[in-house]
Design a protein around this motif. Structure first.
Motif, PDB file in Angstrom:
ATOM      1  N   TYR A 282     -11.454  -5.623  -5.761  1.00  0.00           N
ATOM      2  CA  TYR A 282     -12.466  -4.647  -6.184  1.00  0.00           C
ATOM      3  C   TYR A 282     -11.960  -3.213  -6.170  1.00  0.00           C
ATOM      4  O   TYR A 282     -12.737  -2.295  -6.415  1.00  0.00           O
ATOM      5  CB  TYR A 282     -13.692  -4.745  -5.279  1.00  0.00           C
ATOM      6  CG  TYR A 282     -14.515  -5.966  -5.514  1.00  0.00           C
ATOM      7  CD1 TYR A 282     -15.009  -6.259  -6.766  1.00  0.00           C
ATOM      8  CD2 TYR A 282     -14.793  -6.835  -4.480  1.00  0.00           C
ATOM      9  CE1 TYR A 282     -15.749  -7.386  -6.993  1.00  0.00           C
ATOM     10  CE2 TYR A 282     -15.538  -7.968  -4.692  1.00  0.00           C
ATOM     11  CZ  TYR A 282     -16.009  -8.239  -5.952  1.00  0.00           C
ATOM     12  OH  TYR A 282     -16.734  -9.351  -6.166  1.00  0.00           O
ATOM     13  N   ASN A 283     -10.662  -2.999  -5.801  1.00  0.00           N
ATOM     14  CA  ASN A 283     -10.074  -1.654  -5.749  1.00  0.00           C
ATOM     15  C   ASN A 283     -10.737  -0.742  -4.738  1.00  0.00           C
ATOM     16  O   ASN A 283     -10.773   0.469  -4.918  1.00  0.00           O
ATOM     17  CB  ASN A 283     -10.132  -0.983  -7.121  1.00  0.00           C
ATOM     18  CG  ASN A 283      -8.876  -1.251  -7.890  1.00  0.00           C
ATOM     19  OD1 ASN A 283      -7.811  -1.372  -7.287  1.00  0.00           O
ATOM     20  ND2 ASN A 283      -8.981  -1.380  -9.187  1.00  0.00           N
ATOM     21  N   ARG A 284     -11.342  -1.309  -3.669  1.00  0.00           N
ATOM     22  CA  ARG A 284     -11.954  -0.485  -2.630  1.00  0.00           C
ATOM     23  C   ARG A 284     -11.401  -0.886  -1.269  1.00  0.00           C
ATOM     24  O   ARG A 284     -12.140  -1.294  -0.393  1.00  0.00           O
ATOM     25  CB  ARG A 284     -13.481  -0.645  -2.617  1.00  0.00           C
ATOM     26  CG  ARG A 284     -14.187  -0.199  -3.846  1.00  0.00           C
ATOM     27  CD  ARG A 284     -13.830   1.236  -4.233  1.00  0.00           C
ATOM     28  NE  ARG A 284     -14.104   2.197  -3.180  1.00  0.00           N
ATOM     29  CZ  ARG A 284     -15.231   2.863  -3.061  1.00  0.00           C
ATOM     30  NH1 ARG A 284     -16.185   2.678  -3.926  1.00  0.00           N
ATOM     31  NH2 ARG A 284     -15.404   3.744  -2.101  1.00  0.00           N
ATOM     32  N   VAL A 285     -10.070  -0.814  -1.091  1.00  0.00           N
ATOM     33  CA  VAL A 285      -9.478  -1.250   0.174  1.00  0.00           C
ATOM     34  C   VAL A 285      -9.949  -0.376   1.319  1.00  0.00           C
ATOM     35  O   VAL A 285     -10.141  -0.844   2.443  1.00  0.00           O
ATOM     36  CB  VAL A 285      -7.940  -1.210   0.090  1.00  0.00           C
ATOM     37  CG1 VAL A 285      -7.340  -2.008   1.204  1.00  0.00           C
ATOM     38  CG2 VAL A 285      -7.483  -1.723  -1.223  1.00  0.00           C
TER      39      VAL A 285
ATOM     40  N   TYR B 280      -8.672  -5.554  -2.376  1.00  0.00           N
ATOM     41  CA  TYR B 280      -7.727  -5.244  -3.450  1.00  0.00           C
ATOM     42  C   TYR B 280      -8.280  -5.638  -4.802  1.00  0.00           C
ATOM     43  O   TYR B 280      -8.022  -4.975  -5.812  1.00  0.00           O
ATOM     44  CB  TYR B 280      -6.383  -5.938  -3.192  1.00  0.00           C
ATOM     45  CG  TYR B 280      -5.525  -5.131  -2.277  1.00  0.00           C
ATOM     46  CD1 TYR B 280      -4.910  -3.983  -2.730  1.00  0.00           C
ATOM     47  CD2 TYR B 280      -5.364  -5.477  -0.955  1.00  0.00           C
ATOM     48  CE1 TYR B 280      -4.146  -3.215  -1.904  1.00  0.00           C
ATOM     49  CE2 TYR B 280      -4.611  -4.716  -0.113  1.00  0.00           C
ATOM     50  CZ  TYR B 280      -4.002  -3.591  -0.590  1.00  0.00           C
ATOM     51  OH  TYR B 280      -3.263  -2.826   0.246  1.00  0.00           O
TER      52      TYR B 280
ATOM     53  N   GLU C 189       0.823  -1.210   0.000  1.00  0.00           N
ATOM     54  CA  GLU C 189       0.000   0.000   0.000  1.00  0.00           C
ATOM     55  C   GLU C 189       0.857   1.260   0.000  1.00  0.00           C
ATOM     56  O   GLU C 189       0.471   2.278  -0.546  1.00  0.00           O
ATOM     57  CB  GLU C 189      -0.915  -0.039   1.227  1.00  0.00           C
ATOM     58  CG  GLU C 189      -1.944   1.042   1.302  1.00  0.00           C
ATOM     59  CD  GLU C 189      -2.986   0.923   0.222  1.00  0.00           C
ATOM     60  OE1 GLU C 189      -3.208  -0.209  -0.257  1.00  0.00           O
ATOM     61  OE2 GLU C 189      -3.562   1.944  -0.158  1.00  0.00           O
TER      62      GLU C 189
ATOM     63  N   THR D 179      -4.753   3.998   4.764  1.00  0.00           N
ATOM     64  CA  THR D 179      -5.105   2.580   4.750  1.00  0.00           C
ATOM     65  C   THR D 179      -3.983   1.730   5.328  1.00  0.00           C
ATOM     66  O   THR D 179      -4.239   0.795   6.085  1.00  0.00           O
ATOM     67  CB  THR D 179      -5.412   2.153   3.309  1.00  0.00           C
ATOM     68  OG1 THR D 179      -6.355   3.062   2.770  1.00  0.00           O
ATOM     69  CG2 THR D 179      -5.985   0.773   3.265  1.00  0.00           C
TER      70      THR D 179
ATOM     71  N   ASN E  75      -2.399  -7.936  -9.128  1.00  0.00           N
ATOM     72  CA  ASN E  75      -3.759  -8.313  -8.784  1.00  0.00           C
ATOM     73  C   ASN E  75      -3.976  -9.819  -8.888  1.00  0.00           C
ATOM     74  O   ASN E  75      -4.644 -10.416  -8.035  1.00  0.00           O
ATOM     75  CB  ASN E  75      -4.727  -7.587  -9.725  1.00  0.00           C
ATOM     76  CG  ASN E  75      -5.725  -6.767  -8.951  1.00  0.00           C
ATOM     77  OD1 ASN E  75      -5.848  -6.951  -7.748  1.00  0.00           O
ATOM     78  ND2 ASN E  75      -6.430  -5.904  -9.625  1.00  0.00           N
TER      79      ASN E  75
END
Lengths: 105, 160, 86
Positions: C54-57, C52, A59, A64, C2
């Motif tokens: 769905y790209n909405r962490v 990760y 990250e 986050t 990914n």
């Protein structure tokens, strides 16, 4: 630089997956309750820590990543406490530890 | 009735964790409109923190810090906040819970007033959910009879 | 990267199915509680992997934290109940 960060993250995640696998094998194969708890209590704690650190490295520096580190610290304190509480309840309940030569439970 | 745990590890860890869990619950309530969560979820986490305290530190300790009448007062105040904001909007000429009307009182533009109104409603919902969850846990774990309530205990013993 | 995360998630799902054997057939309630705790820790990582994918962490991290919290409180409560029961 990007390759180094990706490699570190992959190594941490693979290490976490390895320790998850060993903890699962211990949970399935060990002979009684206390030895199974020994496997999952130690293995899962380290595996969760490694996986979360891998995610945090991937990250980078952000909010986050800070939250992921907070979860890692929380799990590092909470998981051994939960394991301790369950094993203590087992002893109080009257479960006998397995000794060599006995039948597997 | 739940007795205090006699294990120092569990008690210490619970004592360290409870304030941080409550801080996180307040974060979930406050950030309800940007991220998952909101009044109900934050209230459930607050109730879970109180349940953790009750499990590890026993009935007497928790009752001293957070007595039953305060719990019921908090639940009522939460409902009052929710209904009060809704009725204020109704009195200012809008629909029930039409937060845009609050801009007259708060002296901000309507969009900002909507955000503040939702925040107030979620705080009320959170307090109520926390108090009711805690009260349900209390009643289930004590069988409905509170140990300090001597008069009620005496009556039940006389009858049965 | 990914695809690697998807592979990690699939591996964890396989491990969860293996642990479910102990949850279903494990002798006694204590083995089952230990196994359910292990399933909870794996689910925490699976939730992050989903984030990760769905790209909405930033959304899934909150759910993951609440999951860790409730797993811990559930373990302590079950241990307390079984300790009292005798």
């Amino acid at each position: 630089m990007g390759y180094i960060i990706a490699a570190l993250s992959v190594v941490c995640l693979l290490g976490g997956l390895f320790f998850f696998a060993t903890a699962t094998i211990g949970l399935l194969r060990f002979p009684d309750f206390f030895t199974r708890l020994h496997a999952t209590g130690k293995g899962d704690t380290l595996a969760v820590f490694l996986c979360l650190i891998g995610f945090a490295i991937h990250e980078g520096l952000s909010l986050t990543a800070m939250k992921i580190v907070v979860i890692a610290v929380f799990m590092f304190l909470a998981q051994p406490t939960a394991t301790h509480a369950i094993s203590r309840a087992g002893i109080r309940h009257g479960l006998k530890p397995w000794v060599k030569g006995e039948e597997r439970q | 009735m739940i007795a205090s745990s006699d294990d120092i590890i569990i008690k210490t860890i619970a004592r360290i964790f409870v304030p941080f869990i409550q801080l996180y619950a307040l974060y979930v309530i406050m950030h309800g409109h940007y991220s998952p969560g909101g009044g109900f979820q934050g209230g459930v986490i607050l109730g879970a923190s109180m349940a953790l305290l009750l499990i590890t530190h026993g009935y007497d300790e928790v009752k001293r810090r957070f007595p039953e009448n305060v719990v019921l007062l908090m639940g009522s105040v939460g409902v009052l906040i929710y209904a009060g904001i809704g009725l204020t909007c109704l009195l200012l000429g809008g629909n029930y819970l039409d937060y845009g009307q609050l801009s007259v009182i708060l002296h901000v533009e309507p969009a900002h007033a909507r955000s503040l109104g939702i925040l107030g409603v979620e705080l009320g919902v959170g307090f109520t959910v926390m108090a009711i969850m805690y009260s349900i846990f209390f009643d289930i774990s004590t069988g409905g009879i509170l140990p300090g309530d001597d008069k009620l205990n005496g009556e039940l013993e006389d009858n049965g | 990267m990914n695809e690697f995360f998807v592979a990690v998630g699939l591996g964890l799902c396989l491990l969860v199915f293996l642990v479910l054997y102990r949850v279903i057939f494990g002798p006694g309630v204590f083995n089952r509680i230990a196994a359910i705790s292990a399933v909870g820790t794996k689910t925490l990582i699976i939730l992050l992997v989903l984030g990760y994918v769905y790209n909405r962490v930033d959304m899934f991290i909150d759910i993951s934290m609440v999951y860790a919290l409730l797993n811990f409180i559930g373990c302590i409560a079950a241990a307390k109940y079984l300790e009292m029961e005798r």
